[in-house]
Design a protein around this motif. Structure first.
Motif, PDB file in Angstrom:
ATOM      1  N   ILE A 181      29.117 -23.938  11.930  1.00 24.20           N
ATOM      2  CA  ILE A 181      29.613 -24.990  12.746  1.00 24.20           C
ATOM      3  C   ILE A 181      28.721 -25.455  13.891  1.00 24.20           C
ATOM      4  CG2 ILE A 181      31.536 -25.153  14.592  1.00 24.20           C
ATOM      5  CD1 ILE A 181      32.984 -23.151  12.604  1.00 24.20           C
ATOM      6  N   VAL A 182      28.070 -24.588  14.544  1.00 29.42           N
ATOM      7  CA  VAL A 182      27.096 -24.825  15.679  1.00 29.42           C
ATOM      8  C   VAL A 182      25.941 -25.991  15.078  1.00 29.42           C
ATOM      9  CG1 VAL A 182      25.476 -24.042  17.206  1.00 29.42           C
ATOM     10  CG2 VAL A 182      27.836 -22.914  17.031  1.00 29.42           C
ATOM     11  N   LEU A 183      25.511 -25.741  13.906  1.00 30.84           N
ATOM     12  CA  LEU A 183      24.573 -26.549  13.478  1.00 30.84           C
ATOM     13  C   LEU A 183      24.858 -27.938  12.868  1.00 30.84           C
ATOM     14  CD1 LEU A 183      22.528 -23.976  13.342  1.00 30.84           C
ATOM     15  CD2 LEU A 183      21.559 -25.076  11.367  1.00 30.84           C
ATOM     16  N   GLY A 184      26.223 -28.038  12.482  1.00 33.26           N
ATOM     17  CA  GLY A 184      26.835 -29.120  11.936  1.00 33.26           C
ATOM     18  C   GLY A 184      26.417 -29.434  10.554  1.00 33.26           C
ATOM     19  N   LYS A 185      27.141 -30.555   9.875  1.00 36.24           N
ATOM     20  CA  LYS A 185      26.878 -30.616   8.605  1.00 36.24           C
ATOM     21  C   LYS A 185      25.703 -31.186   8.163  1.00 36.24           C
ATOM     22  CE  LYS A 185      32.060 -31.853   8.454  1.00 36.24           C
ATOM     23  NZ  LYS A 185      33.027 -32.800   8.137  1.00 36.24           N
ATOM     24  N   ARG A 186      25.602 -30.949   6.801  1.00 37.46           N
ATOM     25  CA  ARG A 186      24.107 -31.652   6.302  1.00 37.46           C
ATOM     26  C   ARG A 186      24.486 -33.288   6.265  1.00 37.46           C
ATOM     27  NH1 ARG A 186      24.130 -28.289   1.072  1.00 37.46           N
ATOM     28  NH2 ARG A 186      26.494 -28.372   1.623  1.00 37.46           N
ATOM     29  N   LYS A 187      23.212 -33.892   6.446  1.00 39.96           N
ATOM     30  CA  LYS A 187      23.333 -35.340   6.422  1.00 39.96           C
ATOM     31  C   LYS A 187      23.830 -35.706   5.072  1.00 39.96           C
ATOM     32  CE  LYS A 187      19.621 -38.529   7.097  1.00 39.96           C
ATOM     33  NZ  LYS A 187      19.430 -38.676   5.746  1.00 39.96           N
ATOM     34  N   GLY A 188      24.666 -36.661   4.969  1.00 37.30           N
ATOM     35  CA  GLY A 188      24.944 -37.031   3.536  1.00 37.30           C
ATOM     36  C   GLY A 188      26.182 -36.568   2.835  1.00 37.30           C
ATOM     37  N   LEU A 189      26.686 -35.566   3.627  1.00 40.76           N
ATOM     38  CA  LEU A 189      27.833 -34.339   2.979  1.00 40.76           C
ATOM     39  C   LEU A 189      28.904 -35.265   2.719  1.00 40.76           C
ATOM     40  CD1 LEU A 189      28.390 -31.503   2.236  1.00 40.76           C
ATOM     41  CD2 LEU A 189      29.594 -31.210   4.323  1.00 40.76           C
ATOM     42  N   GLY A 190      29.178 -35.258   1.187  1.00 38.19           N
ATOM     43  CA  GLY A 190      30.656 -36.045   0.805  1.00 38.19           C
ATOM     44  C   GLY A 190      30.301 -37.393   0.347  1.00 38.19           C
ATOM     45  N   LYS A 191      28.979 -37.974   0.764  1.00 38.19           N
ATOM     46  CA  LYS A 191      28.437 -39.146   0.162  1.00 38.19           C
ATOM     47  C   LYS A 191      27.480 -39.111  -0.551  1.00 38.19           C
ATOM     48  CE  LYS A 191      29.340 -41.514   4.874  1.00 38.19           C
ATOM     49  NZ  LYS A 191      29.253 -40.084   5.858  1.00 38.19           N
ATOM     50  N   GLU A 192      26.634 -38.061  -0.727  1.00 32.84           N
ATOM     51  CA  GLU A 192      25.553 -38.025  -1.866  1.00 32.84           C
ATOM     52  C   GLU A 192      25.832 -36.702  -2.471  1.00 32.84           C
ATOM     53  OE1 GLU A 192      21.458 -37.177   0.464  1.00 32.84           O
ATOM     54  OE2 GLU A 192      22.509 -38.703   1.421  1.00 32.84           O
ATOM     55  N   SER A 193      25.021 -36.518  -3.671  1.00 30.00           N
ATOM     56  CA  SER A 193      25.409 -35.277  -4.524  1.00 30.00           C
ATOM     57  C   SER A 193      24.533 -34.016  -3.679  1.00 30.00           C
ATOM     58  CB  SER A 193      24.813 -35.511  -5.630  1.00 30.00           C
ATOM     59  OG  SER A 193      24.696 -34.187  -6.426  1.00 30.00           O
ATOM     60  N   MET A 194      25.164 -33.010  -3.714  1.00 30.09           N
ATOM     61  CA  MET A 194      24.718 -31.562  -3.323  1.00 30.09           C
ATOM     62  C   MET A 194      24.729 -30.613  -4.258  1.00 30.09           C
ATOM     63  SD  MET A 194      24.105 -32.048   0.698  1.00 30.09           S
ATOM     64  CE  MET A 194      24.441 -33.333   1.600  1.00 30.09           C
ATOM     65  N   ALA A 195      24.718 -31.140  -5.474  1.00 30.26           N
ATOM     66  CA  ALA A 195      25.079 -30.253  -6.609  1.00 30.26           C
ATOM     67  C   ALA A 195      23.721 -29.108  -6.431  1.00 30.26           C
ATOM     68  CB  ALA A 195      25.124 -30.909  -7.816  1.00 30.26           C
ATOM     69  N   PRO A 196      23.896 -27.880  -7.036  1.00 39.12           N
ATOM     70  CA  PRO A 196      22.968 -27.069  -7.456  1.00 39.12           C
ATOM     71  C   PRO A 196      21.851 -27.584  -8.186  1.00 39.12           C
ATOM     72  CG  PRO A 196      25.228 -25.984  -7.555  1.00 39.12           C
ATOM     73  CD  PRO A 196      25.404 -27.477  -7.498  1.00 39.12           C
TER      74      PRO A 196
END
Length: 410
Positions: A181-196
Motif C-alpha cells: 500500500i505504501v509503495l503503490g501499484k505497479r505502473k500499468g497494472l490492469g492495463k498491461e499483462s503482469m502474467a508470470p
C-alpha cells in the motif's frame, strides 16, 4: 545432556530450512515479468547475506537473550558471546546452543524474504536493504522473543505457535500488505499483462519450499522424536489438502484448475499448519489445510481485486491470511494427547485457548502493521522507496543491477 541423534536431526533440519529461501527466490522469480526476474531473485539472496550477519551480531540475543519485561531479550549474547557447544536447558536440553541458534537463524532469514513478494517489480534496492535490516531488528526479533523467548509475554499468556504462525507468517504477511500500500501499484497494472514469465520455475520453487518445510515444522520439535514425526505428517497432510482445495475452488470459480494455483494451494496449506503442526492430529491437519487452501484462494482471487491493493506476488494473501487462520485453528484443534506441553483447544473442551490465540493474532497484526508503516515512512525521509517510471518500464534487472536474465535469442 547432549544427544547426538537430536543434534544430527536439527543440523539437517537447519539445512532444509535454509534451502527454503533459495526455493522462495525461484517461487517468486517465476511469477514476475522476465525483465524483473533477477531483481526478484536478488531480494531473497541478499536477505540470506544480511540476516545471517544480523542474527549473529544482534538478532539472536534480542530474540532469545535474557528477558526484559516480557518484551525483548537482552544484549548478553551479542556476537554469540556465551553461545557455545553446550546445551542451553531453557531452549534445547539435548542439542548444543550453537545448533539451536543456527536453526533459528534460518527462520530469521526466510521471514523478511517473504515480504519481498509484495514489493516486487517496483522497490529501490537501497530502500529494500534498509527496510530488511530495520524490520528484522524492530519487528522480527521482538516478536520471536514474545512468542518463543523464555519470559516473552505471549508465551507466558499461553499462546501456541509451534513453528512460526505469528512470528513468521502473520508478521511477514501483514507487513507485506502495508509495504504494498505504501509503495503503490505497479505502473500499468490492469492495463498491461503482469502474467508470470516462467511458471515451471515457480512450481520448482514451491516443491523446494514443501521439502524445506519438513525441516521447518518437524525440526521445531528440537529432537528426533515422535513429536517431530507427527509434525512432519501434519505438514505433508495440510499441504496436500491445501493443493486439492485450491484446485477444486479454482475450477468452480474460473472453470479450470491451474498448476500455478495448485502449487499455491500447497503453500497455503503449509502456512496454515505451521503454528499447529506439533499440537494437532493428522485428521485435524486435513481440515486446517483444506480451509487454508480455500480462504487463501478467495483472498488472492476475490479480496485483492475488491480492495485494489497491489500485493504483487500475494505475500499477504498467502502468509497473512493463511497464518491468521492457522493460529486460530490451533486454538480450535490443539490437543494435549499430541503434545502434553501444549493445551487443549475448543474442540477438546477448552474455549479459552481460542481466545488466547485470537488475542495473540490481534497483538501481532497491530504491532507489525504500525512498525512496518513507521519503518517505511522513516526510510522515505532519507531515500526514495520506489524506482522511477523509466526504471520500472525498462525493468529492474537492467536499471538496478545492470544485468538481464535471458539474452534476446532465448
Amino acid at each position: 545432556m547432549m544427544d547426538t541423534g537430536d543434534t544430527s536431526f536439527i543440523l539437517i533440519s537447519a539445512a532444509m530450512v535454509f534451502l527454503m529461501t533459495p526455493g522462495l527466490a525461484l517461487f517468486y522469480g517465476g511469477m514476475v515479468r522476465k525483465k524483473n526476474v533477477l531483481s526478484t531473485l536478488m531480494h531473497s539472496w541478499i536477505v540470506i547475506g544480511i540476516m545471517s550477519l544480523q542474527w549473529i551480531l544482534v538478532g539472536f540475543s534480542l530474540a532469545f537473550g535474557t528477558d526484559h519485561y516480557g518484551l525483548i531479550g537482552g544484549l548478553d549474547w551479542l556476537g554469540l558471546n556465551g553461545v557455545g557447544m553446550e546445551p542451553n536447558p531453557d531452549y534445547s536440553a539435548t542439542i548444543p546452543a550453537i545448533v539451536f541458534m543456527a536453526f533459528q537463524m534460518m527462520f530469521a532469514i526466510l521471514t523478511p524474504a517473504l515480504i519481498s513478494g509484495s514489493v516486487a517489480e517496483r522497490m529501490r534496492f537501497p530502500a529494500f536493504l534498509a527496510f530488511m535490516i530495520l524490520w528484522a531488528t524492530f519487528v522480527y526479533d521482538p516478536l520471536a522473543h514474545w512468542v518463543w523467548g523464555v519470559g516473552g509475554f505471549l508465551r507466558n499468556l499461553g499462546a501456541l505457535d509451534f513453528a512460526g504462525g505469528n512470528v513468521v507468517h502473520i508478521s511477514s504477511g501483514y507487513s507485506a500488505l502495508i509495504a504494498a500500500i505504501v509503495l503503490g501499484k505497479r505502473k500499468g497494472l490492469g492495463k498491461e499483462s503482469m502474467a508470470p514469465h516462467h511458471v515451471p520455475m515457480t512450481v520448482l520453487g514451491a516443491g523446494i519450499l514443501w521439502f524445506g518445510w519438513f525441516g521447518f515444522n518437524a525440526g521445531s520439535a528440537l529432537g528426533a522424536n515422535g513429536l517431530a514425526g507427527i509434525a512432519l505428517v501434519n505438514t505433508n497432510t495440510a499441504a496436500a489438502a491445501g493443493a486439492v482445495a485450491w484446485a477444486i475452488v479454482e475450477r468452480l470459480h474460473r472453470g479450470k484448475s491451474t498448476i500455478l494455483g495448485t502449487a499455491s494451494g500447497a503453500i497455503a496449506g503449509l502456512v496454515a499448519i505451521t503454528p499447529g503442526a506439533g499440537f494437532v492430529t493428522p485428521l485435524s491437519s486435513i481440515v486446517i489445510g483444506f480451509i487454508g487452501g480455500m480462504i487463501c484462494y478467495l483472498a488472492i482471487s476475490v479480496m485483492k481485486a475488491k480492495f485494489g491493493y497491489d500485493d504483487a506476488l500475494d505475500a499477504f494473501g498467502c502468509h497473512g491470511i493463511g497464518g491468521t487462520w492457522g493460529a486460530l485453528a490451533t486454538g480450535v484443534f490443539a490437543t494435549t494427547s499430541i503434545n502434553s506441553a501444549g493445551a487443549d483447544g475448543l474442540f477438546y473442551g477448552n474455549a479459552s485457548l481460542l481466545g488466547i490465540q485470537a488475542l495473540s493474532v490481534l497483538i501481532t497484526v497491530v504491532f507489525t502493521v504500525l512498525a512496518t508503516f513507521i519503518i517505511l515512512k522513516t526510510i522515505s525521509l532519507v531515500t526514495k522507496l520506489r524506482v522511477s517510471e523509466e526504471q520500472e518500464s525498462n525493468g529492474l534487472d537492467l536499471s538496478l543491477h545492470g544485468e538481464t536474465a535471458y539474452s534476446e535469442f532465448v
